[in-house]
Structure formats: structure tokens, C-alpha cells
Design a protein around this motif. Sequence first.
Motif, PDB file in Angstrom:
ATOM      1  N   LEU A   1       0.825  -1.204   0.000  1.00  0.00           N
ATOM      2  CA  LEU A   1       0.000   0.000   0.000  1.00  0.00           C
ATOM      3  C   LEU A   1       0.860   1.255   0.000  1.00  0.00           C
ATOM      4  O   LEU A   1       0.559   2.218  -0.704  1.00  0.00           O
ATOM      5  CB  LEU A   1      -0.952   0.006   1.191  1.00  0.00           C
TER       6      LEU A   1
ATOM      7  N   GLN B   1      -6.782   3.747 -13.313  1.00  0.00           N
ATOM      8  CA  GLN B   1      -6.198   2.529 -12.784  1.00  0.00           C
ATOM      9  C   GLN B   1      -5.003   2.119 -13.632  1.00  0.00           C
ATOM     10  O   GLN B   1      -5.032   2.248 -14.848  1.00  0.00           O
ATOM     11  CB  GLN B   1      -7.219   1.391 -12.776  1.00  0.00           C
ATOM     12  N   ASP B   2      -3.984   1.590 -12.954  1.00  0.00           N
ATOM     13  CA  ASP B   2      -2.858   1.057 -13.707  1.00  0.00           C
ATOM     14  C   ASP B   2      -3.251  -0.345 -14.217  1.00  0.00           C
ATOM     15  O   ASP B   2      -4.307  -0.867 -13.837  1.00  0.00           O
ATOM     16  CB  ASP B   2      -1.581   1.040 -12.854  1.00  0.00           C
TER      17      ASP B   2
ATOM     18  N   SER C   1       3.564   1.643  -1.407  1.00  0.00           N
ATOM     19  CA  SER C   1       4.145   1.856  -2.740  1.00  0.00           C
ATOM     20  C   SER C   1       3.281   2.803  -3.571  1.00  0.00           C
ATOM     21  O   SER C   1       3.748   3.382  -4.540  1.00  0.00           O
ATOM     22  CB  SER C   1       4.339   0.524  -3.474  1.00  0.00           C
ATOM     23  N   TYR C   2       2.029   2.987  -3.179  1.00  0.00           N
ATOM     24  CA  TYR C   2       1.137   3.932  -3.856  1.00  0.00           C
ATOM     25  C   TYR C   2       1.259   5.342  -3.299  1.00  0.00           C
ATOM     26  O   TYR C   2       0.739   6.279  -3.882  1.00  0.00           O
ATOM     27  CB  TYR C   2      -0.327   3.478  -3.734  1.00  0.00           C
ATOM     28  N   GLY C   3       1.879   5.472  -2.121  1.00  0.00           N
ATOM     29  CA  GLY C   3       2.030   6.791  -1.515  1.00  0.00           C
ATOM     30  C   GLY C   3       2.030   6.701  -0.005  1.00  0.00           C
ATOM     31  O   GLY C   3       1.828   5.635   0.570  1.00  0.00           O
TER      32      GLY C   3
ATOM     33  N   THR D   1      -8.116   1.622   3.647  1.00  0.00           N
ATOM     34  CA  THR D   1      -7.912   1.158   2.276  1.00  0.00           C
ATOM     35  C   THR D   1      -8.198  -0.341   2.166  1.00  0.00           C
ATOM     36  O   THR D   1      -8.771  -0.795   1.183  1.00  0.00           O
ATOM     37  CB  THR D   1      -6.487   1.481   1.798  1.00  0.00           C
TER      38      THR D   1
ATOM     39  N   HIS E   1       0.967   6.945   3.835  1.00  0.00           N
ATOM     40  CA  HIS E   1      -0.285   6.653   4.543  1.00  0.00           C
ATOM     41  C   HIS E   1      -0.036   6.556   6.035  1.00  0.00           C
ATOM     42  O   HIS E   1       1.029   6.118   6.464  1.00  0.00           O
ATOM     43  CB  HIS E   1      -0.876   5.317   4.083  1.00  0.00           C
TER      44      HIS E   1
ATOM     45  N   GLN F   1      -4.235  -2.866 -11.479  1.00  0.00           N
ATOM     46  CA  GLN F   1      -5.526  -2.563 -10.849  1.00  0.00           C
ATOM     47  C   GLN F   1      -6.678  -2.907 -11.775  1.00  0.00           C
ATOM     48  O   GLN F   1      -7.702  -3.432 -11.337  1.00  0.00           O
ATOM     49  CB  GLN F   1      -5.583  -1.091 -10.458  1.00  0.00           C
TER      50      GLN F   1
END
Length: 181
Positions: free
Chosen positions: A10, A139-140, A12-14, A24, A16, A143
Motif C-alpha cells: 500500500l 487505474q494502472d 508503494s502507492y504513496g 484502504t 499513509h 488494478q
Amino acid sequence: MDTKSLCLALLSYGDHSGYEIKKTFEEGPFSHIQEIGFSSIYPALARLLEDGLVTVTAHAQEGRPDKKVYRLNPSGRMALLDALDAPTGPDKVRSDFTFRMLFAHLLSPRTIEEMIDNRLSYLKTEIAHIEACMAGGGQDPGQTFVSGYGLAIYRAMAAYIEENGHELVGASLLGNAAVAE
């Protein structure tokens, strides 16, 4: 995956906080594929910090303890890549609904119908949620794949229940009649 790897993923997405990580996993894109216990998040984050895989910044909050925001660092990214590269274990399906349907012969037809209706309502809500997330874009490829995979599973579950649920109700009617005799 273990809790530390889930937290790294998680992050790795930013950045938190522990609370944001929990939310999440409860409501976000990971909610359909992984569970994480709230009580295990903070010990995992503390261990990641101790192992030098994340950094933390404390943000002062009025009348509340500082909000700790965690950030993945290069060592953490490498640890995440190692965790993602490990062989996957088998998927496990855990479902209160299917467990109860295993004992449908002990339930009243009305109870079974209610459970089926509730499950179909839940599945349709989840399908709509996933479709809305996909329609929103952004979405990448991973995802998009996972969302589509989840959508296919939920649609298949709903179709199966719609096509076969009546058999459980019918069997329960027969079973209850035999018990009454």
C-alpha cells in the motif's frame, strides 16, 4: 501475504497513516482481495520502521496524538519486490454464506430465501462498486486486471446463486416435510 508486505504494498502507492492503511483494506481497492487486522497494522509498521524499510513523519493534531505518516523508502521497495516475487500460495475462499448453505437442510425455506436475497443484494452492490471504480479510470494495468477479475468472480457468484438457489429452498421444503412426519 503477511501484514508487513501488505503495508509495504500500500505504501508503494504513496504515504499513509496506519488508519488510512486500515481504511484502504476495508473500503479501497484491496478490500476484495486481502484482509488486514487493525491490531496487526501498527506492530507491522513499527517493525518496518525498525528494519529501516519505511520512514515516518509525525504531524501534530489539535487535541489528539500526532498523526504518524509512513513512507516507503528504497530498501522497503526492494523488500516489497522480494515479497511479490515469492511463490504464491493457494487462494482460500472463506464465506459465512457458503458455510451456512452447507447446512441449508437444517434451515427454514424462509431463512434460506432471506440469506440468498441478502447475498444477491451484497453481490450486486459490490459489482456496482467495482464497475464505478473501473469507469472512473486512473487505474494502472494491475488494478484494471484485479478489478476485472473481481468483477468476473462476483458476477459468476451472482449468476450461480440466481440459477441454483431455488434448489436449496426446494430441498429445505422437502426436508422440513420429512421431519414433520
